[in-house]
Design an enzyme around this catalytic site. Structure first.
Site, PDB file in Angstrom:
ATOM      1  N   CYS A 172       0.922  -1.232  -0.056  1.00  0.00           N
ATOM      2  CA  CYS A 172       0.087  -0.066  -0.013  1.00  0.00           C
ATOM      3  C   CYS A 172       0.825   1.254   0.022  1.00  0.00           C
ATOM      4  O   CYS A 172       1.942   1.170   0.531  1.00  0.00           O
ATOM      5  CB  CYS A 172      -1.019  -0.007   1.143  1.00  0.00           C
ATOM      6  N   ASP A 173       0.344   2.278  -0.432  1.00  0.00           N
ATOM      7  CA  ASP A 173       0.798   3.812  -0.502  1.00  0.00           C
ATOM      8  C   ASP A 173       1.073   3.905   1.116  1.00  0.00           C
ATOM      9  O   ASP A 173       0.149   3.581   1.834  1.00  0.00           O
ATOM     10  CB  ASP A 173       0.277   4.654  -1.217  1.00  0.00           C
ATOM     11  N   CYS A 174       1.970   4.711   1.569  1.00  0.00           N
ATOM     12  CA  CYS A 174       2.515   4.560   3.001  1.00  0.00           C
ATOM     13  C   CYS A 174       1.253   5.114   3.644  1.00  0.00           C
ATOM     14  O   CYS A 174       0.878   6.345   3.529  1.00  0.00           O
ATOM     15  CB  CYS A 174       3.787   5.196   2.977  1.00  0.00           C
TER      16      CYS A 174
END
Length: 804
Positions: A321-323
């Site tokens: 996932c994007d952070c």
């Protein structure tokens, strides 16, 4: 409250990443300012499964089957995972995997970046006195303008070589979360510089080639056999999935946005590059985005993750996932009012394997204890993760790359490649017999504008520390005597207080070069534009300088997104206009070489340059690509917009003249079908006769038929140069709710003056002529399609018939 992550590596260094929280929340992965700090550590490359290392830990490596190199990676990964207790497993699910000391498993930081060179963004990579810099290539939007697939792959190979060398020196990881392959749906999007532009086919081909350059190991069975056993040079990641292209526009931000997308647009535009990246590029990772898609956070949607990426497309790798996306899902989307434990259970079951963040690490054990997710779901994700680390040599090493070191970073060939890449991408937009300038007549040069002495601005974002900078004034100094005057204090150019010295310089010079445009203060991650014009008083500076000069005037624009520069296009005193994107560390030399004819420009625009009033026609939040007549919204991208523009997609001039001639081998196909019961209906305009069988599902057809033709490209001018042959298809007349035309092939070809080169195209008829209908099916319409070469330079009809 702020989260502070301190990361210690056995073979890397101590790095610190900090996150700011609401209301100025800027997640770690997405903020270039949160790059890792440097360290004085001189630790060298090592591997997990080294007998002497295990001995030093007081362990016997032979006792662990996951270190048995004769076993398949999947079997070794399963052995490793089954040895872990639950609390140990969850500690491996964040971007910082803490390792398991009792098994001899060290820590590993997954997050490194390599968008257009090894980046300083991400705690897995850092620069110091051992590795002070790495080659900074042009940003992706300019690389895309080269329309050169072999160049894209070659750059990927150079970047991965430097990455492996830095890894050997303890300065980088092995997993790089690049490239960004989101389609630029709206010209205002701030992250256009990171992307290959607005056409999903070009974006997909860029992804395939760059990923292959990063990952492929020569002779390692890249296309056959068990791809989960395929060694890779470094691990690449295609991001941000899916329908992500709003950052912060008039109060609408990516952390809250719900992208309401038609399935037709998802299939045709937003998903296509990712499908190509996974299926054709064999990427080893995909990153999901912050936004929701039709109400569901993309990182929690099993249809998008488990069903599409892993099931339908067959990913050989992991999904990340994007952070801090799970935290965003809980705190900002407030999706289903999930608790943290419910959120991590939901994303794990949807197919999210790795959390760039700490939610998995902190809450997954509780989710298992509460019965919200099975421990076997964790095992599945860890297996995917460790297979990738084995493929990339983290466990066993990669002997073919072990000799790479400092001499392979910032090497002369790589710096030369950066110069070539910038030169290949530069687009000639206007030339009133002004360019190229001559050394004989242009000996004194006024180099003016806020980008005249650009350095950091040339490398954009997600950049590392360049090997060196060649600013425009440095590049032009090699051709003549330079009188430099900025004219504006910065890109904002808020007043005309510095105009006077610029006008004086222009009055006294043989030729004037103005370098203007945008930078990261205007278009960037977390910052979308609200207009399509030059900031502040830049236009006034350009006009006044053009009026004052006695010699030829050349305007050079540095930007990612398009600008309405109609005033300069129409000004007869401005003889030439170049677009140079953000051209990387050698950008100043590339610009000067093009202006003085050492390099004949051959780049083409990967984005449509709209007129300024386009932003008044529709909001960024409208996700539909096709026009919306009920709201008065025009279409988006060249595929669906039919209004007037400043410069169209694919536009670009040369110092020479290219002529085309066509040789067509096939102009029709007859497809036999059992009956017309399975024909797909299409909507037609009222004045068009509906065929007996309008269309057929592509998946049900034998798509072995090719559109076979050859384009002869003749250089009829006096300059050697490169031409980009663009091939479009246009659907049969009268079909409603489809594209105007779509790019189906391209090839860059170098032709000496007076010579002719042949470019052969063989395009799969189903892929080249298909449309996505209103039900989101891929169908092949019956009737007369058109194959268009270039900007309607030449074309030929292609007939598709269905017969019972």
């Amino acid at each position: 409250m702020p989260r502070f992550t301190t990361i210690t590596f056995i073979f890397l260094a101590l790095c610190t990443a900090t996150i700011a929280k609401p209301s100025n929340f800027r997640p770690r992965h997405s903020s270039p300012s949160s790059s890792s700090s440097s360290s004085s550590s001189n630790a060298n490359y090592t591997v997990v499964c080294d007998a002497s290392r295990y001995k030093s830990l007081g362990l016997d490596m032979l006792a662990f089957a996951f270190c048995n190199a004769s076993l398949p990676y999947e079997e070794r990964a399963r052995d490793l995972v089954k040895r872990m207790a639950l609390d140990e497993k969850v500690q491996q699910l964040g971007d910082l995997a803490y390792g398991v000391p009792r098994l001899g498993l060290p820590e590993y930081e997954w997050w490194s970046e390599a968008l257009h060179g090894v980046s300083k963004v991400g705690p897995g990579t850092f620069f110091d006195e051992v590795v002070p810099g790495a080659t900074s290539f042009p940003t992706v939007i300019l690389l895309a303008a080269a329309f050169n697939e072999s160049l894209w792959k070659t750059i990927g190979e150079a970047v991965s070589t430097e990455a492996r060398a830095m890894h050997n020196l303890g300065r980088a990881g092995l997993t790089f979360w690049s490239p960004n392959i989101n389609v630029v749906r709206d010209p205002r999007w701030g992250r256009a510089l990171e992307t290959p532009g607005e056409d999903p086919f070009v974006v997909g081909r860029y992804a395939v080639n760059y990923v292959r350059g990063l990952q492929d190991v020569e002779g390692a069975g890249n296309d056959t056999g068990d791809l989960n056993q395929r060694p890779i040079k470094v691990s690449s990641c295609c991001k941000h999935y899916a329908a992500y292209d709003i950052d912060n526009w008039l109060g609408v931000d990516r952390l809250h946005f719900d992208a309401r997308v038609r399935e037709q647009d998802m299939e045709e535009t937003f998903l296509r590059p990712f499908k190509m990246c996974v299926k054709d590029g064999d990427v080893s990772s995909v990153m999901c985005s912050y936004n929701r898609v039709n109400g569901i956070p993309s990182c929690a949607d099993p249809k998008l993750l488990k069903d599409k990426i892993r099931g339908e497309w067959g990913l050989h790798g992991y999904i990340v996932c994007d952070c801090d996306s799970i935290e965003v899902m809980v705190d900002y989307h407030k999706f289903l009012d999930d608790t943290p434990e419910e959120a991590v259970a939901r994303t794990l079951k949807a197919g999210l394997d790795l959390d760039c963040g700490a939610y998995y690490t902190n809450f997954t054990a509780g989710a298992v204890t509460e019965g919200k997710v099975q421990e076997s779901d964790i095992d599945t994700s860890l297996n995917y993760l460790y297979v990738v680390l084995m493929r990339v040599g983290f466990f066993d090493g990669s002997p073919e790359f072990q000799s790479l070191g400092k001499d392979d970073i910032c090497s002369e060939p790589n710096i030369a490649l950066a110069l070539q890449a910038a030169s290949d991408g530069i687009v000639l937009l206007k030339n009133n017999q002004t360019l190229p300038l001559s050394n004989d007549s242009a000996k004194t040069l006024a180099v003016i504008g806020p980008h005249a002495n650009a350095t950091e601005a040339m490398i954009g974002n997600y950049a590392g520390i360049p090997c060196q900078y060649t600013a425009p004034i440095d590049g032009f100094s090699r051709y003549g005597q330079v009188d430099y005057s900025a004219g504006c204090a910065d890109i904002a150019c808020e007043d005309d207080s510095l105009f006077s010295p610029a006008l004086t310089a222009a009055e006294n010079a043989d030729a004037t070069i103005i370098l203007a445009g945008l930078d990261l203060s205007v278009e960037a991650e977390s910052l979308d534009r609200t207009d399509l014009v030059l900031p502040g008083e830049q236009a006034q500076l350009i006009n006044q300088v053009a009026e004052a000069t006695k010699g030829p005037v050349v305007l050079v624009i540095l930007s990612a997104g398009g600008l309405d520069i109609s005033f300069a296009k129409d000004n007869p005193k401005i003889g030439g206009i170049l677009w140079a994107g953000y051209p990387g560390e050698e950008g100043g030399q590339a610009i000067a070489d093009v202006v003085f004819g050492r390099y004949n420009p051959g780049g083409r625009l990967p984005l449509t340059w709209h007129t300024a009033d386009y932003v008044d026609m529709l909001p960024m939040t409208s996700m539909q690509l096709r026009p919306v007549p009920s709201l008065g919204y025009p279409g988006r991208t060249y595929k669906f917009f039919n209004g007037s523009v400043v410069y169209p997609f694919g536009y670009g001039l040369s110092y020479t003249q290219f002529n085309y001639s066509l040789s067509v081998a096939t102009q029709f196909i007859d497809l036999e079908v059992e009956n017309f019961d399975c024909c797909r209906n299409l909507n037609y305009s009222s004045d068009v006769k509906r065929p007996p069988c309008p269309a057929w599902l592509v998946e049900d057809l034998d798509c072995s038929h090719g559109i076979d033709f050859e384009v002869e490209v003749t250089n009829a001018g006096d300059w050697d140069g490169s031409d980009v042959v663009l091939v479009y298809s246009k659907p049969p007349e009268g079909i409603l709710d489809t594209h105007i035309k779509q790019l189906i092939g391209f090839e860059r070809v170098f032709v000496h003056a007076g010579d002719t080169e042949k470019v052969h195209f063989e395009i799969d008829a189903c892929k080249g002529l298909e449309i996505v209908d209103f039900t989101a099916y891929h169908v092949l319409p019956a009737g007369v399609h058109s194959i268009i070469i270039g900007d309607d330079i030449d074309s030929f009809p292609f007939q598709v018939n269905f017969t019972v």
